[in-house]
Motif scaffolding. Structure first.
Motif, short mmCIF file in Angstrom:
data_model
loop_
_atom_site.label_atom_id
_atom_site.label_comp_id
_atom_site.label_asym_id
_atom_site.label_seq_id
_atom_site.Cartn_x
_atom_site.Cartn_y
_atom_site.Cartn_z
N ASN A 108 2.49 -10.48 11.33
CA ASN A 108 1.60 -9.92 12.33
C ASN A 108 0.14 -10.01 11.91
OD1 ASN A 108 0.96 -7.47 10.73
ND2 ASN A 108 3.11 -6.95 11.13
N THR A 109 -0.74 -9.84 12.88
CA THR A 109 -2.17 -9.99 12.67
C THR A 109 -2.71 -8.95 11.69
OG1 THR A 109 -2.39 -10.83 14.92
CG2 THR A 109 -4.40 -10.10 13.84
N GLY A 110 -2.27 -7.71 11.84
CA GLY A 110 -2.77 -6.64 10.97
C GLY A 110 -2.49 -6.91 9.50
N GLU A 111 -1.31 -7.43 9.22
CA GLU A 111 -0.95 -7.75 7.82
C GLU A 111 -1.89 -8.80 7.26
OE1 GLU A 111 2.73 -9.80 5.31
OE2 GLU A 111 2.98 -9.31 7.43
N SER A 190 0.39 -2.18 8.19
CA SER A 190 1.09 -1.69 9.39
C SER A 190 0.16 -0.89 10.29
CB SER A 190 2.29 -0.83 8.97
OG SER A 190 3.21 -1.57 8.21
N THR A 193 -2.20 -3.19 12.09
CA THR A 193 -1.51 -3.88 13.17
C THR A 193 -1.40 -2.99 14.40
OG1 THR A 193 -0.23 -5.24 11.63
CG2 THR A 193 0.65 -4.99 13.85
N GLN A 196 -4.85 -2.65 15.95
CA GLN A 196 -5.28 -3.90 16.56
C GLN A 196 -4.56 -4.17 17.87
OE1 GLN A 196 -3.41 -7.05 16.61
NE2 GLN A 196 -5.10 -8.15 17.58
N GLU A 197 -3.24 -3.93 17.89
CA GLU A 197 -2.46 -4.15 19.11
C GLU A 197 -2.90 -3.19 20.20
OE1 GLU A 197 1.57 -3.77 17.96
OE2 GLU A 197 1.77 -5.84 17.26
#
Length: 575
Positions: A108-111, A190, A193, A196-197
């Motif tokens: 995922n993007t946050g990671e 986490s 993510t 961000q979502e």
């Protein structure tokens, strides 16, 4: 993969200069108690007052020298750490760009944001201020112990006995903090993510009144992050007071034992004063051991996560000796192509040919494999068997940059950058695109009209992901962006779904006039594909029907049924 030592190695000469400056500063620091000893023994006790100004100027010179060398040391460490951090972040970002689409399906993007920002920052810190203090603590302690040993080997036993105990507490704390930092890093990713979502999909959140749910979800991550940080604080609180207490006991023991030795005449009072200063000077390194080990453990954990990304290899890459393709004609051929993702069959024995300059329409139910055709043409994934050919060449034999550079794609999920409309349209051809090509592409995408009504027209800055524009407006800009590249292959993946029928009809008319490129149009509406030279109907990953609009209607199959649903009985009778 580049290990951290390769980055550090480039700055070894600078680090060497910094360590030399550090050693000189420490030696000057060690000389100060010697002057203090002479002031006490020779001036105060011995009555030689004529030495006082000389000794005081000596202390002043030591202070000025330490200031110069301390500044030199800190500046060089900061400069080197900034270079290491900057290069590491650049190489990490560059490496992430090389990874295949499949990697981003499972990460995922946050990671990834946490790795590029937080983890690199920790390494940056370890190579700079923290690393500098660790080296300084070691050298400083060794020099001070040596100076104390010269005054009194017996009295030096006191700090030598206490220091291993402090080191034991510091080691226990470091072992605990290493595990906690690893879990904190994972939870940070986490939490990033989740945030961000939520922020990226804020309109969806509000549209479905999910604010309370999102707050609870973020609060759960935040609470876990809080608990992990409290666990970290608990470890520090358990061991740090012991370290501080032992440091105070050390000073008190030195004064008491040293006082007895002064009374017995084994050392002078000036020597006791100097020894006390040395003992006091080794207290701060020991008190900082916990904090330094804390930050150093975090940097080690962060480096492990970054190296894990560096170890990732792209599943899709240009082959050695890849064939270059300056300008493709645009003929596309699928030859008995099978395609699967994670064991799930997506396409099965798909074959078709699109002559250069012609138009292929693709229809099918959701999940039939339409977008997978696009992914295979651009080689985001490789076919399990069969061949995808462009101009008779297998895409696996071509340079990825040459392949993707010559294909314009309008994706289902429109992504626009926080930039001007003009720069968004020029995204694929920023350097070469002239104003005329931007305007021509906008007219072709039926976007010129609404753009000219905006306050700043083509210089209007749109928000993140196109915030401020309607779905149809965003689609039209994305179509203009693809057309502006003037590539030999143009793919539109359900790119007119948010448009009204009249606008779609106008865009289709404009696209028909583009004779210089091969067009693949994927859609759910008959109107999007009915003018294509060939239409494919996909069902469960297979080609169920193929032909022109008229031919497929005569077959009275899936295409006929879709037409009947979309246009009704009256239109069917007219046909």
């Amino acid at each position: 993969m580049k290990s951290l030592w390769k980055y550090i190695g480039k700055y070894c000469p600078l680090y060497g200069i910094a360590v030399i400056a550090m050693v000189i500063s420490i030696l000057l620091d060690a000389a100060a108690p010697q002057i203090t000893q002479r002031i006490i023994d020779q001036v105060i006790v011995g009555g030689r007052t004529e030495l006082l100004m000389q000794l005081l100027f000596g202390l002043l010179g030591i202070g000025l020298g330490r200031a110069v060398f301390q500044y030199t040391k800190e500046f060089i460490f900061d400069f080197a750490a900034s270079g290491i951090g900057s290069r590491l972040r650049k190489d990490l970002f560059d490496h992430i760009q090389t990874l295949s689409v499949g990697y981003f399906d499972s990460h995922n993007t946050g990671e990834l944001m946490a790795r590029v920002k937080d983890d690199v920052d920790r390494i940056w810190n370890a190579c700079g201020f923290v690393g500098m203090l660790i080296i300084e603590c070691v050298i400083h302690t060794c020099v001070m112990v040596f100076c104390m040993f010269r005054i009194s080997p017996l009295l030096t036993l006191i700090p030598l006995l206490v220091m291993p105990v402090i080191a034991w507490f510091a080691l226990r704390m470091e072992n605990g903090l290493g595990d906690v930092y690893d879990r904190i890093s994972e939870e940070t990713a986490s939490m990033n993510t989740t945030a961000q979502e939520n922020l990226a999909g804020v309109r969806t959140v509000k549209a479905f009144a999910r604010e309370k749910y999102e707050i609870r979800k973020f609060r759960a991550h935040n609470q876990k992050y809080y608990r992990l940080n409290m666990e970290q604080a608990g470890l520090i609180a358990r061991y740090q007071p012991n370290i501080s207490f032992l440091s105070k006991v050390l000073l008190m023991a030195v004064i008491v034992a040293g006082g007895i030795m002064v009374i017995d005449g084994r050392i002078s009072i000036g020597q006791l004063g100097a020894f006390s200063e040395y003992a006091n000077n080794i207290v701060w390194p020991m008190e900082m051991v916990g904090w330094l080990s804390n930050d150093f453990a975090a940097a080690i954990a962060s480096n492990g996560k970054i190296q894990k990304i560096f170890r990732e290899k792209p599943e899709i890459s240009s082959p050695e000796g890849a064939e270059s393709m300056e300008r493709m004609r645009g003929e596309i051929c699928f030859n008995h192509v099978d395609f699967s993702i994670n064991g799930k069959e997506i396409l099965k024995d798909v074959s078709f040919t699109v002559p250069a300059g012609s138009t292929l329409g693709i229809m099918g139910m959701t999940g039939a494999g339409k977008s997978s055709v696009v992914n295979l043409i651009q080689r985001f994934y490789d076919a399990a068997s069969g061949q995808v050919l462009i101009d008779g060449k297998d895409v696996r034999s071509l340079s990825l940059s040459d392949l993707r550079r010559q294909i314009s794609v309008v994706m289902q999920d429109v992504f626009l950058f926080s930039d001007t409309i003009q720069d968004n349209i020029k995204t694929g051809n920023r350097d070469a695109a002239e104003w005329e090509s931007v305007e021509r592409a906008s007219v072709c995408a039926d976007a010129h009209g609404f753009i000219m009504k905006l306050t700043e027209q083509y210089d209007t800055i749109i928000g993140e992901r196109g915030v401020g524009l309607s779905g149809g407006q965003k689609q039209r800009i994305s179509i203009a962006r693809a057309i502006a590249k003037e590539n030999p292959v143009l793919i539109l993946d359900d790119s007119t779904s948010a448009l009204d029928m009249e606008t779609e009809k106008e865009i289709q008319r404009q696209l028909q006039e583009l004779k210089s490129c091969t067009k693949i149009i994927i859609g759910h509406r008959i109107s999007a594909v009915q003018n294509a030279d060939q239409i494919l109907i996909l069902e469960n990953g297979r080609v169920a029907e193929r032909g022109t609009h008229e031919e497929l209607l005569k077959k009275r199959g899936l295409y006929y049924q879709t037409f009947k649903v979309q246009y009704g009985e009256e239109e069917m009778e007219w046909q």
